[in-house]
Design a protein around this motif. Structure first.
Motif, PDB file in Angstrom:
ATOM      1  N   ILE A  56       6.407 -12.711  -7.716  1.00  0.00           N
ATOM      2  CA  ILE A  56       6.527 -11.573  -6.462  1.00  0.00           C
ATOM      3  C   ILE A  56       6.628 -10.187  -7.244  1.00  0.00           C
ATOM      4  N   GLY A  57       7.121  -9.998  -8.324  1.00  0.00           N
ATOM      5  CA  GLY A  57       6.989  -8.679  -8.827  1.00  0.00           C
ATOM      6  C   GLY A  57       5.483  -8.107  -9.255  1.00  0.00           C
ATOM      7  N   VAL A  58       4.901  -9.075  -9.838  1.00  0.00           N
ATOM      8  CA  VAL A  58       3.307  -8.930  -9.942  1.00  0.00           C
ATOM      9  C   VAL A  58       2.611  -8.531  -8.577  1.00  0.00           C
ATOM     10  N   CYS A  59       2.720  -9.574  -7.763  1.00  0.00           N
ATOM     11  CA  CYS A  59       2.245  -9.123  -6.328  1.00  0.00           C
ATOM     12  C   CYS A  59       2.423  -7.901  -5.560  1.00  0.00           C
ATOM     13  N   LEU A  60       3.745  -7.597  -5.568  1.00  0.00           N
ATOM     14  CA  LEU A  60       4.269  -6.274  -4.957  1.00  0.00           C
ATOM     15  C   LEU A  60       3.656  -5.003  -5.941  1.00  0.00           C
ATOM     16  N   GLY A  61       4.011  -5.184  -7.171  1.00  0.00           N
ATOM     17  CA  GLY A  61       3.331  -4.049  -8.140  1.00  0.00           C
ATOM     18  C   GLY A  61       1.748  -3.803  -7.897  1.00  0.00           C
ATOM     19  N   VAL A  62       1.187  -4.883  -7.887  1.00  0.00           N
ATOM     20  CA  VAL A  62      -0.520  -4.599  -7.565  1.00  0.00           C
ATOM     21  C   VAL A  62      -0.544  -4.032  -6.240  1.00  0.00           C
ATOM     22  N   ALA A  63       0.103  -4.846  -4.969  1.00  0.00           N
ATOM     23  CA  ALA A  63      -0.200  -4.175  -3.757  1.00  0.00           C
ATOM     24  C   ALA A  63       0.193  -2.660  -3.682  1.00  0.00           C
ATOM     25  N   GLY A  64       1.169  -2.385  -4.127  1.00  0.00           N
ATOM     26  CA  GLY A  64       1.690  -0.649  -4.296  1.00  0.00           C
ATOM     27  C   GLY A  64       0.557   0.058  -4.959  1.00  0.00           C
ATOM     28  N   THR A  65       0.069  -0.354  -5.981  1.00  0.00           N
ATOM     29  CA  THR A  65      -0.827   0.375  -6.818  1.00  0.00           C
ATOM     30  C   THR A  65      -2.256   0.415  -5.909  1.00  0.00           C
ATOM     31  N   LEU A  66      -2.687  -0.650  -5.378  1.00  0.00           N
ATOM     32  CA  LEU A  66      -3.932  -0.679  -4.251  1.00  0.00           C
ATOM     33  C   LEU A  66      -3.444   0.308  -3.354  1.00  0.00           C
ATOM     34  N   MET A  67      -2.449   0.310  -2.546  1.00  0.00           N
ATOM     35  CA  MET A  67      -2.105   1.046  -1.656  1.00  0.00           C
ATOM     36  C   MET A  67      -2.085   2.454  -1.844  1.00  0.00           C
ATOM     37  N   GLN A  68      -1.643   2.958  -2.916  1.00  0.00           N
ATOM     38  CA  GLN A  68      -1.693   4.088  -3.451  1.00  0.00           C
ATOM     39  C   GLN A  68      -3.030   4.874  -3.370  1.00  0.00           C
ATOM     40  N   GLY A  69      -3.646   4.071  -4.070  1.00  0.00           N
ATOM     41  CA  GLY A  69      -5.183   4.293  -4.399  1.00  0.00           C
ATOM     42  C   GLY A  69      -6.255   4.247  -2.803  1.00  0.00           C
ATOM     43  N   HIS A  70      -5.753   3.501  -2.078  1.00  0.00           N
ATOM     44  CA  HIS A  70      -6.680   3.541  -0.803  1.00  0.00           C
ATOM     45  C   HIS A  70      -6.150   4.473   0.088  1.00  0.00           C
ATOM     46  N   THR A  71      -4.885   4.705   0.166  1.00  0.00           N
ATOM     47  CA  THR A  71      -4.522   5.865   1.140  1.00  0.00           C
ATOM     48  C   THR A  71      -4.499   7.353   0.473  1.00  0.00           C
ATOM     49  N   ARG A  72      -4.517   7.127  -0.865  1.00  0.00           N
ATOM     50  CA  ARG A  72      -4.589   8.437  -1.598  1.00  0.00           C
ATOM     51  C   ARG A  72      -3.130   9.196  -1.313  1.00  0.00           C
ATOM     52  N   ASN A  73      -2.219   8.408  -1.407  1.00  0.00           N
ATOM     53  CA  ASN A  73      -0.776   8.989  -1.039  1.00  0.00           C
ATOM     54  C   ASN A  73      -0.033   8.491  -2.055  1.00  0.00           C
ATOM     55  N   ALA A  74       0.852   9.297  -2.832  1.00  0.00           N
ATOM     56  CA  ALA A  74       1.717   8.806  -4.020  1.00  0.00           C
ATOM     57  C   ALA A  74       2.903   8.386  -3.437  1.00  0.00           C
ATOM     58  N   LEU A  75       3.217   8.487  -2.300  1.00  0.00           N
ATOM     59  CA  LEU A  75       4.546   7.779  -2.043  1.00  0.00           C
ATOM     60  C   LEU A  75       4.276   6.612  -1.036  1.00  0.00           C
ATOM     61  N   ALA A  76       3.020   5.815  -1.017  1.00  0.00           N
ATOM     62  CA  ALA A  76       2.559   4.665  -0.317  1.00  0.00           C
ATOM     63  C   ALA A  76       3.116   3.370  -1.169  1.00  0.00           C
ATOM     64  N   GLU A  77       3.616   2.468  -0.271  1.00  0.00           N
ATOM     65  CA  GLU A  77       4.213   1.309  -0.722  1.00  0.00           C
ATOM     66  C   GLU A  77       3.972   0.352   0.356  1.00  0.00           C
ATOM     67  N   PRO A  78       4.130  -0.994  -0.138  1.00  0.00           N
ATOM     68  CA  PRO A  78       3.658  -2.163   0.697  1.00  0.00           C
ATOM     69  C   PRO A  78       4.344  -2.151   2.207  1.00  0.00           C
ATOM     70  N   GLY A  79       5.351  -1.545   2.292  1.00  0.00           N
ATOM     71  CA  GLY A  79       5.946  -1.685   3.612  1.00  0.00           C
ATOM     72  C   GLY A  79       5.193  -0.587   4.776  1.00  0.00           C
ATOM     73  N   ILE A  80       4.318   0.213   4.160  1.00  0.00           N
ATOM     74  CA  ILE A  80       3.473   1.057   5.012  1.00  0.00           C
ATOM     75  C   ILE A  80       2.253   0.566   5.967  1.00  0.00           C
ATOM     76  N   PHE A  81       2.056  -0.498   5.674  1.00  0.00           N
ATOM     77  CA  PHE A  81       0.893  -1.184   6.498  1.00  0.00           C
ATOM     78  C   PHE A  81       1.516  -2.116   7.641  1.00  0.00           C
ATOM     79  N   GLY A  82       2.732  -1.961   7.519  1.00  0.00           N
ATOM     80  CA  GLY A  82       3.461  -2.926   8.657  1.00  0.00           C
ATOM     81  C   GLY A  82       3.454  -4.271   8.199  1.00  0.00           C
ATOM     82  N   VAL A  83       3.203  -4.830   6.989  1.00  0.00           N
ATOM     83  CA  VAL A  83       3.518  -6.225   6.686  1.00  0.00           C
ATOM     84  C   VAL A  83       4.821  -6.627   6.588  1.00  0.00           C
ATOM     85  N   SER A  84       5.747  -6.087   5.664  1.00  0.00           N
ATOM     86  CA  SER A  84       7.168  -6.333   5.873  1.00  0.00           C
ATOM     87  C   SER A  84       7.538  -6.401   7.402  1.00  0.00           C
ATOM     88  N   SER A  85       7.139  -5.590   8.145  1.00  0.00           N
ATOM     89  CA  SER A  85       7.684  -5.806   9.441  1.00  0.00           C
ATOM     90  C   SER A  85       7.164  -6.966  10.282  1.00  0.00           C
TER      91      SER A  85
END
Length: 349
Positions: free
Chosen positions: A86-115
């Motif tokens: 799970i750490g691997v999954c969330l670490g990669v997801a956060g990196t992808l999210m920061q790249g796609h949104t070009r936002n240094a503060l992005a993390e997996p919860g920003i796409f509403g997935v956790s919600s």
């Protein structure tokens, strides 16, 4: 009076490309893998009852039903494997999210997935669909994937899913699903009791069966992330330049979003919403490997796995007779990191 004849200086030799950056990155990745292995071993050895090297080796190589064997094989080994995955999954997801949104503060919860996962779990508890950890995983997974593709569908209307559009749509969907979740748990005390144990974010009680259930989704998500790495490097140059180089912007965004959705859904479904892990792994990896996503993604994977294993271990060591959940430990570490990021660097990557 004689004049000295100037002598020409020899031409400087052309610079030799030694490939040192690649060597340094490879060495850094190997060091991180060693740290992960050491963290894995520490997670097996330490807890409410410490085990020496001999007892640990015996538990791993032989099983005679002794207390150390049961502790390692039935309790610590399964939860540590789940923590790494799970750490691997969330670490990669956060990196992808920061790249796609070009936002240094992005993390997996920003796409509403956790919600989306949380809302599905609450709904499942109220309707009687959730009766075990296994059923919680599947219900949360469905909710996370529905939320992911819903955000992508809403954000892609018009000119495609832009970084700003994805972030804003994800935030709006997360707020709406969060409000619905709160409404349900406030009206039903039994649902609240079941939900609060899942929502804190923990690997406690998760066995290898849970890892097996989310592994296919995690594997597909990681493969898509590796495929998406080069596209992200091109997108960092700007959409116009990337399109001029032959990249399909819509396809690259879609592949990235599907990967983020699968990875985050697997993590949230198995362990609940664990915040700040994607933020932490992405930023630490960027400090070590630079901006190349072909290095960032493997680095963030190892860092994410190590971080969750260590957070779970720290929670067991400081909790006394009980334990502090890994999600709480990461929240304590991640909140100051979030403030530091806001104060020391720009939001846009």
């Amino acid at each position: 009076m004689s004049s000295a004849v100037p002598t020409a200086r020899p031409a400087a030799p052309p610079p030799v490309r030694t490939g040192r950056p690649a060597v340094r990155r490879t060495a850094a990745l190997l060091v991180l893998v060693v740290v992960l292995v050491l963290a894995f071993a520490a997670s097996l050895a330490f807890g409410s009852r410490g085990l020496g090297p001999g007892a640990l080796w015996h538990a791993l190589t032989a099983n005679d039903g002794s207390d150390p064997d049961v502790i390692v094989r039935s309790l610590r080994f399964p939860r540590t494997v789940v923590a790494v995955l799970i750490g691997v999954c969330l670490g990669v997801a956060g990196t992808l999210m920061q790249g796609h949104t070009r936002n240094a503060l992005a993390e997996p919860g920003i796409f509403g997935v956790s919600s989306g996962a949380a809302f599905a779990v609450v709904l499942g508890l109220q309707l009687g669909w959730v009766e075990s950890v296994s059923s919680t995983v599947w219900v949360a997974l469905v909710g996370a994937l529905v939320a992911t593709f819903g955000v992508q569908r809403l954000a892609s209307r018009g000119n495609g899913a832009s970084p700003v559009g994805l972030a804003l749509t994800g935030a709006a969907v997360a707020a709406m699903l969060g409000a619905l979740t709160s409404a349900i748990v406030l009206l039903d005390a039994n649902t609240l009791d079941g939900y609060r144990f899942w929502a804190v974010g923990s690997v406690a009680g998760r066995g290898l069966d849970v890892a097996g259930q989310v592994l296919p989704f995690a594997a597909v998500g990681l493969i898509l992330a590796l495929i998406n790495a080069r596209d992200l490097d091109l997108l960092a140059l700007g959409d116009d330049v990337a399109a001029g180089l032959g990249l399909s912007i819509r396809r690259a965004r879609l592949v990235g979003l599907v990967s983020i959705g699968l990875l985050t859904a697997a993590g949230v479904a198995a362990c609940g919403p664990i915040g700040f892990l994607g933020l932490l792994a992405g930023h630490v990896a960027r400090r070590i490997f630079g901006a190349r996503n072909t290095w960032l993604i493997p680095g963030a994977a190892v860092i994410g796995g190590t971080a969750l294993v260590l957070a779970d271990l720290v929670g067991r060591l400081v909790g006394g007779a009980g334990e502090v959940q890994a999600g709480v430990v990461l929240g304590i570490v991640g909140a100051p990191l979030f403030v530091i990021v806001v104060r020391r660097r720009a939001v846009a990557l």
